[in-house]
Design a protein around this motif. Structure first.
Motif, mmCIF file in Angstrom:
data_model
loop_
_atom_site.group_PDB
_atom_site.id
_atom_site.type_symbol
_atom_site.label_atom_id
_atom_site.label_comp_id
_atom_site.label_asym_id
_atom_site.label_seq_id
_atom_site.Cartn_x
_atom_site.Cartn_y
_atom_site.Cartn_z
ATOM 1 N N ALA A 1 61.971 22.293 11.958
ATOM 2 C CA ALA A 1 63.315 21.881 12.617
ATOM 3 C C ALA A 1 64.213 23.001 12.393
ATOM 4 C CB ALA A 1 63.730 20.683 11.685
ATOM 5 N N LEU A 2 63.993 23.545 11.072
ATOM 6 C CA LEU A 2 64.926 24.815 10.908
ATOM 7 C C LEU A 2 64.634 26.122 11.650
ATOM 8 C CD1 LEU A 2 67.188 26.076 9.124
ATOM 9 C CD2 LEU A 2 65.334 26.731 7.259
ATOM 10 N N GLY B 1 65.923 29.124 16.488
ATOM 11 C CA GLY B 1 65.451 29.385 17.888
ATOM 12 C C GLY B 1 66.433 29.080 19.129
ATOM 13 N N THR B 2 67.443 28.038 18.818
ATOM 14 C CA THR B 2 68.185 27.590 19.873
ATOM 15 C C THR B 2 69.307 28.821 20.142
ATOM 16 O OG1 THR B 2 69.575 26.398 18.298
ATOM 17 C CG2 THR B 2 67.641 25.214 19.490
ATOM 18 N N PHE B 3 69.656 29.353 19.272
ATOM 19 C CA PHE B 3 70.835 30.546 19.451
ATOM 20 C C PHE B 3 70.055 31.973 19.345
ATOM 21 C CE2 PHE B 3 71.550 28.985 15.044
ATOM 22 C CZ PHE B 3 71.162 30.269 14.368
ATOM 23 N N LYS C 1 55.809 29.185 20.741
ATOM 24 C CA LYS C 1 56.401 29.866 21.447
ATOM 25 C C LYS C 1 57.819 30.434 20.906
ATOM 26 C CE LYS C 1 54.199 27.994 25.793
ATOM 27 N NZ LYS C 1 54.613 27.255 26.849
ATOM 28 N N ILE C 2 57.873 30.642 19.801
ATOM 29 C CA ILE C 2 59.198 31.292 19.019
ATOM 30 C C ILE C 2 58.783 32.586 18.688
ATOM 31 C CG2 ILE C 2 60.491 31.186 16.787
ATOM 32 C CD1 ILE C 2 60.915 28.818 18.470
ATOM 33 N N LYS C 3 59.518 33.712 19.322
ATOM 34 C CA LYS C 3 59.557 35.050 18.991
ATOM 35 C C LYS C 3 60.208 35.526 17.751
ATOM 36 C CE LYS C 3 59.163 36.753 23.742
ATOM 37 N NZ LYS C 3 59.786 37.498 24.768
ATOM 38 N N ALA C 4 59.323 35.685 16.449
ATOM 39 C CA ALA C 4 59.987 35.714 15.490
ATOM 40 C C ALA C 4 59.027 36.605 14.517
ATOM 41 C CB ALA C 4 60.315 34.394 14.461
#
Length: 761
Positions: A652-653, A658-660, A690-693
């Motif tokens: 969730a964190l 990722g939303t901003f 699909k999180i670019k981190a």
């Protein structure tokens, strides 16, 4: 350094030969275990004044230096050659890693690596057949380059374009193949080359995406080329049958019958093994050389009256002068029209590289054999065009009664000075003979015409046999890499040479299918474009590996240029469109489709391609370039350091941040390990989500110290966090307020201000 006791071991001088080897440095009792084995536990204590506390003397083989590693093997160095011995190839990573495997003393006694234990493959019983650079590469390439065009079209091209422009066409074609040959030489000497030929060279340089697509279409093009050369042979046989009015069924079905019988015989030769196939190629080579000698002898024999009526007058300067300039005729009467007809005869330089797994030393054989084949075939093309252009006039009637008489009026052309009058047929362009009208000019000039026919047979059959062997070899390597589904069945090898028998059968049926068409004029341009695609990508592979400065790019062949390779790649694409633009679009479309499939599937392979090196270079250059860019409010991006621990523990964190960041800002997931071992798979989890981190972890005594380390060490240049994100404690509702305050206050106020100061005002 602790003082070490000396060793009483005496080296065998007959084995050492003035240099050190693994076999002379390892005793019998130590040969079965390495320095890291926990049998006789070897605890290396190198502190000053301490003595060794073990009985294993493996480390002493470094000539008195107390190191964990043994001295490197002399034979494993590239560009080393001992007098009287063969040059050793540079080992692969598998060879080096296999040194630590448990093996018997006999594995080391030869001073090299036992291939039977590499990659878990058991070496087949019996020595496989291996070829040198002459028999394995040069002869094979020369036979594949020579073809029907040499015998039936080069004299006609000389008559159309003239000797001067014919040489230009030949040299332009050879320029492309020579540049490609230099690129092949550079790639093949960069480490160990295994079986797979063109596919192996491209895929290991540019990665599986382009390598897989080219490997598939190149194997298919070779399979269809078997049918093309076989049909060329069958058409010649059909023409001979028509001369004697002895057709089997009808002209079209005769091609099918003769073609299927021929390709079946060639399949039998291939299945008999590479040794028999090589003997057949040598036989074809001898036949072609005899036909060349027969032709050259025929040019110096005084012409008979019958040959003079067909336009042959032996060597004459005035004939050479007339044929030196062009005389365009017909729909193909243009420079690029003739270039498109001739260029396929210059291809075939990959025939030796395609059987790289059957060569004794591919790194030596491929460069030497390929370049020598290009040189000698170029000489043969130039000599043939110059000699036949000096002996035969363009137009002749073939009628022995067309001699020049006293009352002949209005005689035109060079034949008038030679006692013949071909003016009537020349003006009406109805002459049946002469260099520009008669495709069988070489047979007419030669001393014994049937030998030229035998040369045509040898050229077509040798090319068909070379393609019949190349297609399964390339396809087998592609099948073993499993880049495409449902093709692994054809990757199985048989016998001591690991012959792809299933691939041979598949190639045979593809060839038979196209032979039944008995008309391949529409398919031939597509095949030529497939070969040109391979040339373009080979040249681009050499250029890309050079321009990216990859540490793994160290070819021992130095006579290449990255800019020449780039020119070769560009000119290959240009020639594709000059030959047939619609066929070029089809070829490129198929390559793009297969490329998209591999990109979508993302096979789990890592070959250290130049694309990876290029990605690193681009990332490094752009990161350094950011240092020269000043901050501006318009370009502000939230760059977040997120204290997630293992990211999959706090999805969730991760999703919230990722939303901003929206995959366009920096996001680093930090994990502080407090007396815990690190775990793996976090980057894969982020990618799957699909999180670019980025993910980074540090080892610290407590959470505060770990976060401080993360704040100081995270980021690179301008790409550093400017926002710190913390998650709530799991029990924040029921926890004592003091513990919540301690959790939130893990950063000192001054340290937090450093982060806040990064945000532009």
């Amino acid at each position: 350094m602790a003082e070490l006791p000396g060793t009483d071991r005496t080296l065998d001088l007959s084995r050492s030969n003035g240099r050190f080897t693994i076999s002379t440095l390892i005793s019998t009792e130590d040969s079965g275990r390495g320095p890291y084995v926990q049998g006789d536990t070897a605890v290396y204590d190198t502190s000053q004044g301490n003595h060794l506390t073990h009985n294993n003397t493996f480390y002493l083989r470094t000539f008195g230096y107390n190191t964990v590693d043994v001295v490197p093997t002399y034979e494993n160095y590239a560009n080393t050659k001992i007098s009287g011995e063969c040059k050793k190839a540079r080992p692969t990573l598998a060879d080096l890693h296999s040194f630590l495997k448990v093996r018997s003393h006999d594995s080391f006694s030869q001073g090299g690596i036992d291939d039977a234990t590499i990659d878990g493959d058991k070496k087949p019983e019996g020595e496989p057949v291996r070829f040198g650079w002459v028999k394995g590469v040069m002869i094979r390439c020369m036979l594949n380059i020579w073809g029907v065009i040499l015998y039936l079209r080069l004299p006609w091209i000389t008559a159309q374009a003239g000797i001067a422009l014919t040489w230009v066409i030949i040299l332009m074609s050879v320029t492309v193949t020579t540049i490609t040959g230099l690129s092949i030489s550079a790639i093949s000497t960069n480490g160990k080359v295994k079986s797979g030929g063109t596919y192996f060279l491209i895929s290991r340089s540019l990665g599986p995406e382009l390598g897989g697509s080219i490997g598939l279409i190149f194997a298919f093009a070779n399979a269809v080329a078997v049918a093309m050369h076989t049909v060329g042979f069958a058409e010649t046989v059909r023409d001979l049958l028509l001369e004697y009015d002895s057709t089997i069924v009808d002209p079209t079905n005769d091609i099918r019958i003769v073609g299927i019988i021929t390709v079946t015989v060639l399949l039998g030769v291939s299945l008999a093994g590479m040794e028999w196939e090589a003997k057949a190629q040598v036989l074809f080579f001898i036949v072609i050389m005899i036909s060349f000698i027969n032709y050259l002898v025929g040019t110096v024999i005084p012409a008979s009256q019958e040959k003079q009526a067909k336009g042959f007058f032996s060597y004459r300067g005035d004939i050479f002068a007339q044929n030196f300039v062009p005389n365009w005729r017909g729909p193909d009467g243009s420079f690029f029209g003739l270039f498109s007809i001739f260029f396929p005869s210059a291809t075939g330089i990959l025939a030796g590289a395609n059987i790289s797994g059957d060569l004794k030393d591919p790194a030596v054989a491929i460069p030497k054999g390929t370049l020598m084949a290009i040189f000698w075939t170029t000489i043969s093309y130039l000599v043939l065009s110059a000699t036949i252009g000096s002996c035969v006039i363009r137009d002749a009637s073939g009628n022995v009664n067309d001699t020049l008489t006293v009352d002949s009026m209005g005689c035109e052309g060079i034949a008038c000075g030679l006692g013949w009058n071909f003016t009537e047929c020349a003006q009406s362009q109805s002459c049946r003979y002469g260099l520009i009208n008669h495709y069988q000019a070489m047979s007419m000039v030669s001393g014994f015409a049937p030998l030229i026919t035998a040369g045509i047979f040898g050229a077509t059959l040798s090319s068909a046999l070379a393609c019949l062997v190349s297609a399964p070899k390339v396809f087998q390597c592609l099948c073993k890499d499993q880049l495409y589904p449902a093709i692994g069945f054809f990757g199985k090898g048989y016998g001591k040479n690991n012959e792809p028998i299933r691939g041979y059968v598949l190639t045979y049926f593809i060839a038979v299918g196209f032979i039944l068409i008995a008309e391949l004029n529409a398919i031939a341009p597509i095949i030529s474009n497939f070969f040109l695609c391979s040339y373009a990508l080979i040249n681009f592979s050499c250029f890309h590996a050079s321009i990216t400065n990859s540490p793994g790019w160290r070819p021992s062949f130095r006579y290449y240029s990255k800019w020449a390779a780039l020119f070769g790649a560009v000119i290959s694409v240009v020639i594709m469109f000059l030959l047939t633009w619609w066929a070029a679009l089809i070829a490129i479309g198929i390559v793009v489709f297969l490329l998209g499939y591999v990109l979508y599937k993302k096979p789990v392979v890592n070959w250290g391609s130049s694309v990876q090196a290029g990605s690193y270079n681009m990332a490094l250059n752009y990161s350094v370039g950011l240092n020269e860019v000043d901050d501006h409010i318009k370009n502000y991006r939230p760059q977040c350091l997120v204290l997630t621990g293992p990211p999959n523990f706090r999805p969730a964190l991760v999703d919230f941040v990722g939303t901003f960041t929206k995959n366009v800002s920096l996001m680093i997931c930090g994990n502080v390990l407090v007396l815990r071992l690190a775990s793996k798979g976090h980057v894969k989890w982020l990618t799957k989500r699909k999180i670019k981190a980025f993910y980074t972890e540090v080892l610290a005594e407590d959470l505060r110290a770990g976060v401080q380390i993360l704040m100081q060490a995270s980021g690179l240049g301008r790409m550093k966090p400017n926002i710190l994100v913390l998650g709530f404690k799991k029990n924040w509702q029921s926890a004592h307020p003091q513990t919540v305050e301690e959790y939130v206050g893990i950063l000192h106020l001054s340290e937090l201000s450093k982060v806040l100061n990064l945000i532009p005002k």
